[in-house]
Write a protein that holds these residues in place. Structure first.
Motif, PDB file in Angstrom:
ATOM      1  N   GLU A  87       0.832  -1.203   0.000  1.00 37.93           N
ATOM      2  CA  GLU A  87       0.000   0.000   0.000  1.00 37.93           C
ATOM      3  C   GLU A  87       0.869   1.257   0.000  1.00 37.93           C
ATOM      4  O   GLU A  87       1.858   1.351   0.727  1.00 37.93           O
ATOM      5  N   ASN A  88       0.496   2.207  -0.825  1.00 38.08           N
ATOM      6  CA  ASN A  88       1.197   3.490  -0.991  1.00 38.08           C
ATOM      7  C   ASN A  88       2.633   3.336  -1.475  1.00 38.08           C
ATOM      8  O   ASN A  88       3.444   4.245  -1.314  1.00 38.08           O
ATOM      9  N   GLN A  89       2.952   2.197  -2.070  1.00 40.28           N
ATOM     10  CA  GLN A  89       4.284   1.950  -2.624  1.00 40.28           C
ATOM     11  C   GLN A  89       4.152   1.190  -3.940  1.00 40.28           C
ATOM     12  O   GLN A  89       4.954   0.324  -4.254  1.00 40.28           O
ATOM     13  N   HIS A  90       3.109   1.500  -4.715  1.00 41.86           N
ATOM     14  CA  HIS A  90       2.816   0.736  -5.927  1.00 41.86           C
ATOM     15  C   HIS A  90       3.759   1.082  -7.084  1.00 41.86           C
ATOM     16  O   HIS A  90       4.107   2.243  -7.281  1.00 41.86           O
ATOM     17  N   THR A  91       4.115   0.037  -7.805  1.00 41.81           N
ATOM     18  CA  THR A  91       4.817   0.191  -9.073  1.00 41.81           C
ATOM     19  C   THR A  91       3.937  -0.435 -10.152  1.00 41.81           C
ATOM     20  O   THR A  91       3.007  -1.165  -9.850  1.00 41.81           O
TER      21      THR A  91
END
Length: 161
Positions: A87-91
């Protein structure tokens, strides 16, 4: 162009693109609107929400429905198979169905439109993805730690990349 120039040109724009959406299925409604021949990201945005029977909620879009639309559609994009990672670190991921139906194009256009029209920004991007978008992919160095696919990360580690 500066953001101020873009916003001023949108304020002056008389043409409007209307999104008529069901809150429970904003992605399909947005994609349907974006497939229309008259769609343009350069038009002002007007949003009308409907219930399941297609009856309009009746709200005049003075900004609230538009911001709600962008919040809902960015939430859908964040949770879609187009992105991978915590979450909140998507690539970005490579999802065949999303490629086939132009979802990446629509997602990029909707994210840009949200930013320009005062909606939420994509807070779910990993720093390396944000840098690639902001600076260009050639100006970013991704580390093995940035890879979310465990098999690819393991194989690269074994090769010594």
């Amino acid at each position: 162009f500066s953001v101020e120039d873009i916003l001023q040109s949108l304020r002056d724009e008389e043409e409007v693109i209307c999104f008529i959406l069901n809150r429970r299925n904003v992605w399909d409604g947005a994609a349907r609107a974006m497939k229309r021949p008259n769609f343009s990201t350069n038009k002002r945005v007007d949003v009308k929400f409907t219930d399941d029977a297609g009856v309009s909620e009746g709200a005049v879009d003075l900004g609230g429905p538009m911001r709600e639309f962008f919040r809902l559609v960015l939430q859908h994009i964040s949770n879609s198979p187009m992105f991978d990672g915590p979450e909140n670190q998507h690539t970005l991921s490579c999802h065949a169905e999303s490629l086939k139906n132009n979802s990446y194009l629509y997602a990029g256009q909707l994210i840009a439109m949200s930013i320009v029209h005062g909606g939420p920004s994509p807070h779910f991007f990993a720093p390396v993805l944000f840098q690639a978008v902001a600076l260009g992919p050639d100006n970013v160095h991704a580390a093995i730690e940035d890879i979310t696919d465990t098999d690819i990360k393991r194989q690269l580690s074994e090769v010594g990349v």
